[in-house]
Design a protein around this motif. Sequence first.
Motif, PDB file in Angstrom:
ATOM      1  N   PHE A   1       0.829  -1.204   0.000  1.00  0.00           N
ATOM      2  CA  PHE A   1       0.000   0.000   0.000  1.00  0.00           C
ATOM      3  C   PHE A   1       0.866   1.257   0.000  1.00  0.00           C
ATOM      4  O   PHE A   1       0.584   2.224  -0.712  1.00  0.00           O
ATOM      5  N   TYR A   2       1.938   1.255   0.810  1.00  0.00           N
ATOM      6  CA  TYR A   2       2.798   2.429   0.916  1.00  0.00           C
ATOM      7  C   TYR A   2       3.478   2.732  -0.416  1.00  0.00           C
ATOM      8  O   TYR A   2       3.450   3.867  -0.897  1.00  0.00           O
ATOM      9  N   TYR A   3       4.099   1.715  -1.029  1.00  0.00           N
ATOM     10  CA  TYR A   3       4.869   1.961  -2.248  1.00  0.00           C
ATOM     11  C   TYR A   3       3.975   2.141  -3.479  1.00  0.00           C
ATOM     12  O   TYR A   3       4.430   2.675  -4.484  1.00  0.00           O
ATOM     13  N   SER A   4       2.720   1.706  -3.424  1.00  0.00           N
ATOM     14  CA  SER A   4       1.862   1.883  -4.591  1.00  0.00           C
ATOM     15  C   SER A   4       1.024   3.154  -4.522  1.00  0.00           C
ATOM     16  O   SER A   4       0.682   3.713  -5.565  1.00  0.00           O
ATOM     17  N   PHE A   5       0.684   3.634  -3.313  1.00  0.00           N
ATOM     18  CA  PHE A   5      -0.186   4.817  -3.206  1.00  0.00           C
ATOM     19  C   PHE A   5       0.486   5.992  -2.494  1.00  0.00           C
ATOM     20  O   PHE A   5       0.509   7.103  -2.999  1.00  0.00           O
TER      21      PHE A   5
ATOM     22  N   GLN B   1       3.901  11.311  -2.046  1.00  0.00           N
ATOM     23  CA  GLN B   1       4.939  12.069  -1.344  1.00  0.00           C
ATOM     24  C   GLN B   1       5.970  12.627  -2.316  1.00  0.00           C
ATOM     25  O   GLN B   1       6.408  13.780  -2.185  1.00  0.00           O
ATOM     26  N   VAL B   2       6.371  11.822  -3.315  1.00  0.00           N
ATOM     27  CA  VAL B   2       7.343  12.289  -4.308  1.00  0.00           C
ATOM     28  C   VAL B   2       6.761  13.455  -5.106  1.00  0.00           C
ATOM     29  O   VAL B   2       7.437  14.478  -5.331  1.00  0.00           O
ATOM     30  N   ALA B   3       5.501  13.327  -5.537  1.00  0.00           N
ATOM     31  CA  ALA B   3       4.873  14.410  -6.298  1.00  0.00           C
ATOM     32  C   ALA B   3       4.736  15.671  -5.452  1.00  0.00           C
ATOM     33  O   ALA B   3       4.989  16.787  -5.932  1.00  0.00           O
TER      34      ALA B   3
END
Length: 200
Positions: free
Chosen positions: A58-62, A67-69
């Motif tokens: 969930f963290y790495y997909s959503f 956060q990067v954007a």
Amino acid sequence: MPAEDSTAGLKNIPGVLGPIENPFERERRRLYADPVIDVPLIQYKSKYNPIPYLSSVFYYSFDYPLQVARRFFDSIRVVKPSRYYHQKFRRVPNIWECSTDDVICIYEAECQFRRDMKIDQEILEIVDRRVHVCRTREGENAAFRCKELLELQEQVQAAWKVKYGDIGTTIDAQKVLQKQKNRFIEDRYLARTNQKVAVQ
């Protein structure tokens, strides 16, 4: 971005000290001076537990792409540093200094009265909070250790009752003024009757 970086490029204006400290945080630090206890995180011991894997997916997909954007858009956005101040209102004539047909003066006096009443409410709440913290901290010795705070609480509550008590739900400057007038008349009457009793 930290707050220090946002105000680094501002000129040194005389009389301006920069962003103010949060009064709630300052009061919390003053009242609760106990050391902060770090609670250790519970690590998942079993490698067959699916919860860490699902949370990572969930963290790495959503969450991580958002956060990067957000970091990217924050880096290209121009942010004007801002300073925060307590708003200081100019003191206006009180309600007893206004003429009865001067509507603007009465309105300004009413607004000033409401601000002063909010300040008195905050004073009452701060003193009550300090008494509660002292009683919680001292336990059975609260009557002895918190004596000064309890006396201060009694004085503040008595002052509140003298000024705003027994008026009703809608408190305004005219009702408080009439209450003060009645209290002055009563005090003068009691002083006159006491003088008559003393003469006899």
